[in-house]
Design an enzyme around this catalytic site. Structure first.
Site, PDB file in Angstrom:
ATOM      1  N   SER A 139       0.875  -1.180   0.000  1.00  0.00           N
ATOM      2  CA  SER A 139       0.000   0.000   0.000  1.00  0.00           C
ATOM      3  C   SER A 139       0.906   1.222   0.000  1.00  0.00           C
ATOM      4  CB  SER A 139      -0.854   0.009   1.271  1.00  0.00           C
ATOM      5  OG  SER A 139      -1.517   1.250   1.416  1.00  0.00           O
ATOM      6  N   TYR A 152      -1.989  -0.979  10.452  1.00  0.00           N
ATOM      7  CA  TYR A 152      -1.973  -1.087   8.988  1.00  0.00           C
ATOM      8  C   TYR A 152      -0.674  -0.492   8.443  1.00  0.00           C
ATOM      9  CZ  TYR A 152      -3.814  -0.919   4.174  1.00  0.00           C
ATOM     10  OH  TYR A 152      -4.014  -1.105   2.823  1.00  0.00           O
TER      11      TYR A 152
HETATM   12  N1  NAD Z   1      -8.686  -0.197  -1.344  1.00  0.00           N
HETATM   13  C1  NAD Z   1      -7.636   0.583  -1.115  1.00  0.00           C
HETATM   14  O1  NAD Z   1      -7.762   1.815  -1.066  1.00  0.00           O
HETATM   15  C2  NAD Z   1      -6.267  -0.028  -0.934  1.00  0.00           C
HETATM   16  C3  NAD Z   1      -5.154   0.821  -1.008  1.00  0.00           C
HETATM   17  C4  NAD Z   1      -3.888   0.280  -0.827  1.00  0.00           C
HETATM   18  C5  NAD Z   1      -3.729  -1.077  -0.626  1.00  0.00           C
HETATM   19  N2  NAD Z   1      -4.824  -1.880  -0.551  1.00  0.00           N
HETATM   20  C6  NAD Z   1      -4.594  -3.310  -0.307  1.00  0.00           C
HETATM   21  O2  NAD Z   1      -5.156  -4.039  -1.366  1.00  0.00           O
HETATM   22  C7  NAD Z   1      -5.440  -5.366  -0.917  1.00  0.00           C
HETATM   23  C8  NAD Z   1      -6.842  -5.742  -1.370  1.00  0.00           C
HETATM   24  O3  NAD Z   1      -7.755  -4.907  -0.715  1.00  0.00           O
HETATM   25  P1  NAD Z   1      -9.107  -4.392  -1.388  1.00  0.00           P
HETATM   26  O4  NAD Z   1      -9.105  -2.920  -1.312  1.00  0.00           O
HETATM   27  O5  NAD Z   1      -9.329  -5.048  -2.685  1.00  0.00           O
HETATM   28  O6  NAD Z   1     -10.139  -4.878  -0.271  1.00  0.00           O
HETATM   29  P2  NAD Z   1     -11.332  -5.922  -0.282  1.00  0.00           P
HETATM   30  O7  NAD Z   1     -11.854  -5.873   1.103  1.00  0.00           O
HETATM   31  O8  NAD Z   1     -12.255  -5.653  -1.423  1.00  0.00           O
HETATM   32  O9  NAD Z   1     -10.609  -7.319  -0.556  1.00  0.00           O
HETATM   33  C9  NAD Z   1      -9.811  -7.947   0.383  1.00  0.00           C
HETATM   34  C10 NAD Z   1     -10.082  -9.436   0.302  1.00  0.00           C
HETATM   35  O10 NAD Z   1      -9.145 -10.094   1.147  1.00  0.00           O
HETATM   36  C11 NAD Z   1      -9.825 -11.132   1.818  1.00  0.00           C
HETATM   37  N3  NAD Z   1      -9.113 -11.467   3.041  1.00  0.00           N
HETATM   38  C12 NAD Z   1      -8.997 -10.729   4.167  1.00  0.00           C
HETATM   39  N4  NAD Z   1      -8.288 -11.407   5.085  1.00  0.00           N
HETATM   40  C13 NAD Z   1      -7.942 -12.590   4.529  1.00  0.00           C
HETATM   41  C14 NAD Z   1      -7.222 -13.722   4.970  1.00  0.00           C
HETATM   42  N5  NAD Z   1      -6.730 -13.783   6.217  1.00  0.00           N
HETATM   43  N6  NAD Z   1      -7.050 -14.756   4.123  1.00  0.00           N
HETATM   44  C15 NAD Z   1      -7.574 -14.724   2.885  1.00  0.00           C
HETATM   45  N7  NAD Z   1      -8.285 -13.680   2.403  1.00  0.00           N
HETATM   46  C16 NAD Z   1      -8.471 -12.640   3.221  1.00  0.00           C
HETATM   47  C17 NAD Z   1     -11.216 -10.578   2.094  1.00  0.00           C
HETATM   48  O11 NAD Z   1     -12.156 -11.620   2.323  1.00  0.00           O
HETATM   49  C18 NAD Z   1     -11.483  -9.810   0.800  1.00  0.00           C
HETATM   50  O12 NAD Z   1     -12.147 -10.613  -0.157  1.00  0.00           O
HETATM   51  C19 NAD Z   1      -5.245  -5.354   0.594  1.00  0.00           C
HETATM   52  O13 NAD Z   1      -3.993  -5.923   0.910  1.00  0.00           O
HETATM   53  C20 NAD Z   1      -5.251  -3.878   0.930  1.00  0.00           C
HETATM   54  O14 NAD Z   1      -4.534  -3.589   2.097  1.00  0.00           O
HETATM   55  C21 NAD Z   1      -6.082  -1.392  -0.718  1.00  0.00           C
END
Ligand code: NAD
Length: 263
Positions: A139, A152
């Site tokens: 991130s 985080y």
């Molecule tokens: N959305 C943002 O703004 C953003 C920005 C930077 C980084 N990220 C990172 O992107 C990645 C994906 O996030 P997203 O935004 O698509 O969120 P999201 O909530 O849509 O997807 C995350 C997925 O991870 C799964 N998950 C959570 N814990 C888990 C575990 N222990 N084992 C297996 N699966 C698990 C959840 O069930 C979910 O389906 C994450 O690592 C998040 O930190 C997101």
């Protein structure tokens, strides 16, 4: 990038960025295996992409290894691993940097860091031998910080560091490592916290992030920043850490005033 006949595992692939990346890899011919805590959504997404999807907690090494072994048996050796499952918690309700309970810190550590470590332990050398790709979704919070979520921020910084270690250690063996560092992306993860620091650079759609990642994989670039202003912030932090901390304190004050609540 032609991925015909290649096998890709995507963790957290049932939603948001992971699902968009799985679709983009599938569109380039890859066989998709989705690991996600959400059993139904993982299975539905896997089937929709002609592959497999199962309930797997990436923080549970034994469960993750069972899944990897099964994918290797059924779909073939893994060429692409997208370590994308992740979560945030917030520092609330106390809003001190050390106030989140131990359970929240441990959860972030297990999922945001150890999820990638466990996968690398079992797959890094094998994927390297196939000149494949290992992606860690960290991130921009790992390069900078997420105001109001110390667990985080700290674990995503560790995820960036682990991605660097992977690239340094296994790059000469042929492993292509990519560290994906988005700011705000419109996914369920940011629902309810849209006004936070992660949204200041605007929100991208998950599909846009997936396309940026695939281009970086094609170009074999390590650090994948998706938002226009991230490189400038990172440069400022690199040049003068004190000035950067001062700027972040000011930003925190502004956000608290704008949102009318602590963070
Ligand atoms: N959305 C943002 O703004 C953003 C920005 C930077 C980084 N990220 C990172 O992107 C990645 C994906 O996030 P997203 O935004 O698509 O969120 P999201 O909530 O849509 O997807 C995350 C997925 O991870 C799964 N998950 C959570 N814990 C888990 C575990 N222990 N084992 C297996 N699966 C698990 C959840 O069930 C979910 O389906 C994450 O690592 C998040 O930190 C997101």
């Amino acid at each position: 990038m032609d991925l015909s006949g290649k096998t890709a595992i995507v963790t957290g692939g049932a939603s948001g960025i992971g699902l968009a990346v799985a679709k983009a890899l599938h569109a380039r011919g890859a066989r998709i295996a989705i690991a996600d805590l959400n059993a139904t959504a993982a299975s539905d997404a896997g089937k929709a992409l002609g592959g497999v999807g199962e309930a797997v907690n990436v923080g549970d090494e034994a469960a993750l290894v069972r899944f990897i072994n099964k994918v290797e048996r059924t779909l073939g050796p893994v060429d692409v691993y997208i370590s994308n499952a992740g979560l945030g918690v917030t520092d609330g309700p106390g809003w001190g940097a050390g106030d989140a309970p131990n359970a929240a810190w441990n959860l972030c550590w297990q999922v945001n860091v150890m999820g990638s470590v466990f996968a690398a332990r079992h797959l890094a050398r094998k994927i390297a031998a196939r000149q494949g790709h290992f992606v860690i979704t960290a991130s921009a919070a790992g390069l900078l910080a997420q105001i109001g979520d110390a667990p985080y921020s700290a674990t995503k910084a560790a995820a960036v560091s682990f991605a660097e270690c992977l690239a340094i250690t296994h790059g000469d063996e042929g492993l292509n490592v990519h560290c994906l560092c988005p700011e705000g992306v419109r996914t369920p993860l940011v629902e309810g916290i849209e006004g936070g620091a992660q949204g200041l650079g605007g929100y991208l759609e998950a599909e846009e992030v997936a396309q940026i990642l695939l281009k970086a994989m094609e170009d074999r670039r390590f650090l994948v920043m998706t938002h226009e202003n991230t490189p400038g912030y990172v440069a400022t932090k690199g040049q003068d850490r004190d000035r950067w901390v001062g700027g972040m304190r000011k930003l925190r004050r502004m956000l608290i005033e704008k949102l009318g609540r602590p963070m």
